[in-house]
Design an enzyme around this catalytic site. Sequence first.
Site, PDB file in Angstrom:
ATOM      1  N   ASP A 101       0.804  -1.217   0.000  1.00 53.96           N
ATOM      2  CA  ASP A 101       0.000   0.000   0.000  1.00 53.96           C
ATOM      3  C   ASP A 101       0.840   1.272   0.000  1.00 53.96           C
ATOM      4  O   ASP A 101       1.979   1.293   0.472  1.00 53.96           O
ATOM      5  CB  ASP A 101      -0.884   0.038   1.253  1.00 53.96           C
ATOM      6  CG  ASP A 101      -2.044  -0.928   1.169  1.00 53.96           C
ATOM      7  OD1 ASP A 101      -2.003  -1.858   0.340  1.00 53.96           O
ATOM      8  OD2 ASP A 101      -2.998  -0.769   1.954  1.00 53.96           O
ATOM      9  N   HIS A 152      -6.290   3.215  -3.988  1.00 57.29           N
ATOM     10  CA  HIS A 152      -6.161   3.463  -2.540  1.00 57.29           C
ATOM     11  C   HIS A 152      -6.505   4.926  -2.227  1.00 57.29           C
ATOM     12  O   HIS A 152      -5.931   5.515  -1.304  1.00 57.29           O
ATOM     13  CB  HIS A 152      -4.744   3.112  -2.101  1.00 57.29           C
ATOM     14  CG  HIS A 152      -4.568   2.877  -0.620  1.00 57.29           C
ATOM     15  ND1 HIS A 152      -5.497   2.255   0.173  1.00 57.29           N
ATOM     16  CD2 HIS A 152      -3.528   3.177   0.209  1.00 57.29           C
ATOM     17  CE1 HIS A 152      -5.056   2.194   1.422  1.00 57.29           C
ATOM     18  NE2 HIS A 152      -3.871   2.763   1.483  1.00 57.29           N
ATOM     19  N   HIS A 156      -4.819   9.307  -0.032  1.00 57.29           N
ATOM     20  CA  HIS A 156      -4.879   8.534   1.203  1.00 57.29           C
ATOM     21  C   HIS A 156      -5.876   9.162   2.175  1.00 57.29           C
ATOM     22  O   HIS A 156      -5.551   9.510   3.322  1.00 57.29           O
ATOM     23  CB  HIS A 156      -3.496   8.421   1.849  1.00 57.29           C
ATOM     24  CG  HIS A 156      -3.350   7.186   2.674  1.00 57.29           C
ATOM     25  ND1 HIS A 156      -3.643   7.162   4.012  1.00 57.29           N
ATOM     26  CD2 HIS A 156      -2.993   5.937   2.345  1.00 57.29           C
ATOM     27  CE1 HIS A 156      -3.440   5.950   4.476  1.00 57.29           C
ATOM     28  NE2 HIS A 156      -3.051   5.180   3.487  1.00 57.29           N
ATOM     29  N   HIS A 248       3.533  -2.291   3.251  1.00 54.42           N
ATOM     30  CA  HIS A 248       3.619  -0.937   2.679  1.00 54.42           C
ATOM     31  C   HIS A 248       4.916  -0.737   1.900  1.00 54.42           C
ATOM     32  O   HIS A 248       5.994  -0.999   2.424  1.00 54.42           O
ATOM     33  CB  HIS A 248       3.520   0.104   3.801  1.00 54.42           C
ATOM     34  CG  HIS A 248       2.176   0.164   4.435  1.00 54.42           C
ATOM     35  ND1 HIS A 248       1.790  -0.700   5.424  1.00 54.42           N
ATOM     36  CD2 HIS A 248       1.110   0.961   4.179  1.00 54.42           C
ATOM     37  CE1 HIS A 248       0.543  -0.427   5.776  1.00 54.42           C
ATOM     38  NE2 HIS A 248       0.098   0.567   5.033  1.00 54.42           N
TER      39      HIS A 248
END
Length: 277
Positions: A101, A152, A156, A248
């Site tokens: 991510d 995503h 964010h 991540h």
Amino acid sequence: MFRRAAPAALLTLSILLLGGCANGDRRSAQPAPDAAGSPSATVPVPDPTEPTTPVRPPTSRPTTPGPTKSPTRSPGNGGKKTGPFDTRRLTGSKAVALTFDDGPHPIWTPKVLDQLREAKVRATFCLVGTKVRQHPALVARIVREGHSLCNHSWQHDLELGKKSEADIRANLERTNREIARAVPGAKVGYYRQPGGKWTSAVTKVAQSMGMVALHWDVDPRDWDKPDAATIRQRVLHQARAGSIVLLHDGGGDRANTVAACPQIIATLRKQYGIRRL
Ligand SMILES: [Zn+2]
């Protein structure tokens, strides 16, 4: 006097630090999601990106175990196939899936891609729209090397789920447009809500756009920067058949995640197989 004050000061500091994590990254503390497009949308603030899962299905096991409270592989863990708001949290087969991510990131994403290529496994990358805009060539590489794409959000946006469906849709569409600009025709089959802060609205919009709402089953909390051994240990301890692992490759210094990945990949591949979503 100092001795009396010091614990209070420490406590305050702790609260501040914890609060920072729980509130997620500051990138999304936050202009309206589509107010971006300005350079300020790319503020390079290292961020804890997947804070503790605030919306947790009551029957699921914790997704945020600390180092001293590791989950077990008890049979009771196995029944729940979906995450909050019917999001996907398991692959549906024995193989596990790795998800990365908050990228693409010019330092960490290539390192992760190198490792995946070396190991001949494919993963899923959950991309932030503003980062896609900055690093389109990395998105192209991700696609070229056979990995899956996941939206995503534009920048964010942790609180996106609280906005109107129209605002949510505009945010997700903007992100997908940016991905399409980087890689025309690329399929974005998944949406992952930052922080796992799902709402019925965000899930509904993502699904209506043809994206699977993608949660996870294993969260080593690498955004909190534990050392590589801890990340590896948490993942390998929590993982089971069908796990979707949250890692991540962006949003901050991911050296520890990158250092943990070779053993994570090798072990999971041997135990369960690794598939992209
Ligand atoms: Zn994130």
